[in-house]
Every structure is written in structure tokens, then in C-alpha cells.
Design an enzyme around this catalytic site. Structure first.
Site, PDB file in Angstrom:
ATOM      1  N   LYS A 164       7.092  25.810  75.253  1.00 28.09           N
ATOM      2  CA  LYS A 164       6.461  26.958  75.933  1.00 28.09           C
ATOM      3  C   LYS A 164       5.591  26.537  77.019  1.00 28.09           C
ATOM      4  O   LYS A 164       5.995  25.576  77.722  1.00 28.09           O
ATOM      5  CB  LYS A 164       5.347  27.666  74.605  1.00 28.09           C
ATOM      6  CG  LYS A 164       5.962  28.096  73.544  1.00 28.09           C
ATOM      7  CD  LYS A 164       6.680  29.442  73.679  1.00 28.09           C
ATOM      8  CE  LYS A 164       7.241  30.188  72.744  1.00 28.09           C
ATOM      9  NZ  LYS A 164       7.929  31.303  72.877  1.00 28.09           N
ATOM     10  N   ASP A 176       4.688  33.259  69.003  1.00 28.79           N
ATOM     11  CA  ASP A 176       3.711  33.402  69.993  1.00 28.79           C
ATOM     12  C   ASP A 176       2.412  33.599  69.299  1.00 28.79           C
ATOM     13  O   ASP A 176       1.448  33.291  70.017  1.00 28.79           O
ATOM     14  CB  ASP A 176       4.029  34.656  70.761  1.00 28.79           C
ATOM     15  CG  ASP A 176       5.178  34.556  71.788  1.00 28.79           C
ATOM     16  OD1 ASP A 176       5.458  33.585  72.103  1.00 28.79           O
ATOM     17  OD2 ASP A 176       5.682  35.641  72.229  1.00 28.79           O
ATOM     18  N   ARG A 209      -2.450  31.420  75.978  1.00 27.24           N
ATOM     19  CA  ARG A 209      -2.705  31.749  74.645  1.00 27.24           C
ATOM     20  C   ARG A 209      -3.673  30.693  74.146  1.00 27.24           C
ATOM     21  O   ARG A 209      -4.363  30.858  72.952  1.00 27.24           O
ATOM     22  CB  ARG A 209      -1.191  31.932  73.913  1.00 27.24           C
ATOM     23  CG  ARG A 209      -0.515  33.086  74.155  1.00 27.24           C
ATOM     24  CD  ARG A 209       0.840  33.245  73.244  1.00 27.24           C
ATOM     25  NE  ARG A 209       1.392  34.341  73.905  1.00 27.24           N
ATOM     26  CZ  ARG A 209       1.099  35.618  73.420  1.00 27.24           C
ATOM     27  NH1 ARG A 209       0.410  36.092  72.580  1.00 27.24           N
ATOM     28  NH2 ARG A 209       1.927  36.552  73.957  1.00 27.24           N
ATOM     29  N   ARG A 227       2.679  23.419  72.684  1.00 24.87           N
ATOM     30  CA  ARG A 227       1.515  23.969  71.785  1.00 24.87           C
ATOM     31  C   ARG A 227       1.052  23.348  70.660  1.00 24.87           C
ATOM     32  O   ARG A 227       0.102  23.370  70.078  1.00 24.87           O
ATOM     33  CB  ARG A 227       1.944  25.790  71.639  1.00 24.87           C
ATOM     34  CG  ARG A 227       1.760  26.429  72.903  1.00 24.87           C
ATOM     35  CD  ARG A 227       2.115  27.905  72.782  1.00 24.87           C
ATOM     36  NE  ARG A 227       1.830  28.623  73.912  1.00 24.87           N
ATOM     37  CZ  ARG A 227       2.373  29.993  74.118  1.00 24.87           C
ATOM     38  NH1 ARG A 227       2.918  30.646  73.093  1.00 24.87           N
ATOM     39  NH2 ARG A 227       2.156  30.745  75.266  1.00 24.87           N
TER      40      ARG A 227
END
Length: 240
Positions: A153, A126, A201, A157
Site C-alpha cells: 500500500k 483498507d 490511513r 502497513r
């Protein structure tokens, strides 16, 4: 993550954990646990990662993050940053309800590129987006390997990080299905326009990058940060 096993122990449960040929085996039988008890929930180390990297890439100052979870299955990114040359100190370490917690002290650091892959990846998966920001400010190349899980995700990503890094003037490219490269700028990131691609994120990582960039960063679709950290910008502005 072993939070469930630790919590069972906190409530008096007996649980057996053994490693057989590198695979974790957990055994438990039906039993009577203790009744209701107060349980202390420490600060989330994964959320703290953004402020840790921010403290490393700005030019001066010091960031102190208190009462943060230091469970080794969650805080492995700190060791990765130290390998890159990060000035990070962990103090006031203690146990609260079976979980290790402490305070993190971060100071601006000259980072270097490294290879990141293998067995540590599940513990830092993460944090790869924010680690890629650290890599962008480092000297030399950083290669992320064995990170194919990032494809599934909130967004892809790997693609999101590579596209956005190139948009802010950092040379980055995909190497294979599960790896990508970031060419560090030795602290000279231009800045530009990026997109969160609907991923909290990614948005937070590039907000941190914008702090130390030369021209700043405009983040499209930054509202996705609300899904995990509604006060993120408020806290970021209070520090920097």
C-alpha cells in the site's frame, strides 16, 4: 467493488453477473445507455470507519454518521466490529441510484479479540489499520491473517501498524509474511510518539487511538491525511 456494475444499471445498461466456481464473471455488450442524469454520491464508508472506531473506544457519548454508503463490498468491517462486540446500529436504510445507504449509530463498547482472515479480507483491506486500533482496546488477542496486500500500500502497513502499536504500549508483532497479532489492553493504551510513514490511513488510525489513550499521541508526518480527508481533524475535534 461493484460500483461500476451498479452505475451501468442506473444508466439503463443490461449487465450479466454470475458466479462460476467462486469466481465472478461479468458480461456486457455494446448498448445505448440513457443520457445525463443526476447521480447521488453517498458518504464514504471507508472514511467513516475512523469515526465508527472512535465512537467505540471512547468512554461515553454516541456518534451518528448520516447518509453513508452501505454497499456490502465496502462496509464489511462493520460486521467484523460487531463480531468483536461493537454496539453499532444501522438505521434509515434505503437505496439511492442503485446503491444502499443509511445512518450508522455507534456507542462505546467492550470489545474482544478475534481472528480475522480468509474470504472477508478483500472487503476490509483498507480498514485493517483502524481495525488494529479497535483490537488494541479489546480484551484478548486479535490475529489478522491473509493481509499480505498491506505490504504494497502507501507504505508497508503491517510493519507500520506493528511498530506504532508497540510505540504506544500495545504488544504487537508480525507472525508471517501476511499476518500479525495485536494483544488487546482491555481499554488501557498508554500513548506515545508514532509515525505515519507517509500513509494517510496510518495517521488517521493513530489519531483515533490517541483520543482514548492515557497520555495522548504525537503523530509525525500527519500532513499525509490531506491526500484523502483534508477536514479530518476538524471533524474529529467537533465530535470529541
Amino acid at each position: 467493488r461493484d460500483h461500476t456494475e451498479r452505475m451501468i444499471g442506473f444508466f439503463g445498461g443490461k449487465i450479466e453477473i454470475e458466479n462460476i466456481n467462486g469466481i465472478r464473471h461479468i458480461s456486457i455488450t455494446r448498448q445505448q445507455l440513457k443520457g445525463a442524469r443526476n447521480f447521488y454520491v453517498p458518504g464514504d464508508v471507508s472514511s467513516a470507519a475512523f469515526f465508527v472506531v472512535a465512537g467505540l473506544i471512547v468512554k461515553d457519548g454516541e456518534v451518528v454518521i448520516k447518509d453513508i454508503l452501505l454497499n456490502p463490498t465496502r462496509s464489511a468491517f462493520i460486521g467484523v466490529l460487531k463480531e468483536m462486540g461493537a454496539n453499532i446500529e444501522i438505521v434509515n436504510v434505503r437505496n439511492e441510484d442503485k446503491e444502499p445507504i443509511g445512518d450508522i449509530i455507534v456507542k462505546p463498547s467492550k470489545l474482544k479479540g478475534i481472528n480475522i482472515g480468509g474470504a472477508i479480507i478483500p472487503s476490509i483491506i483498507d480498514e485493517i489499520p483502524i481495525l488494529s486500533v479497535a483490537a488494541a482496546f479489546a480484551e484478548g488477542e486479535t490475529i489478522f491473517e491473509d493481509v499480505e496486500e498491506l505490504r504494497v500500500k502507501e507504505t508497508d502497513r503491517i510493519k507500520s501498524v506493528v511498530v506504532n502499536l508497540n510505540n504506544v504500549g500495545v504488544d504487537s508483532r508480525e507472525l508471517s509474511q501476511g499476518s500479525f497479532l495485536v494483544k488487546g489492553t482491555n481499554g488501557r493504551v498508554k500513548g506515545g510518539i508514532v509515525d505515519s510513514f507517509g500513509d494517510h490511513r496510518i495517521a488517521m488510525s493513530f489519531a483515533v487511538l490517541g483520543l482514548a489513550s492515557e497520555e495522548g499521541v504525537l503523530i509525525k508526518n500527519s500532513e499525509w491525511i490531506e491526500t484523502s480527508f483534508p477536514t479530518f481533524f476538524e471533524k474529529l475535534e467537533s465530535l470529541f
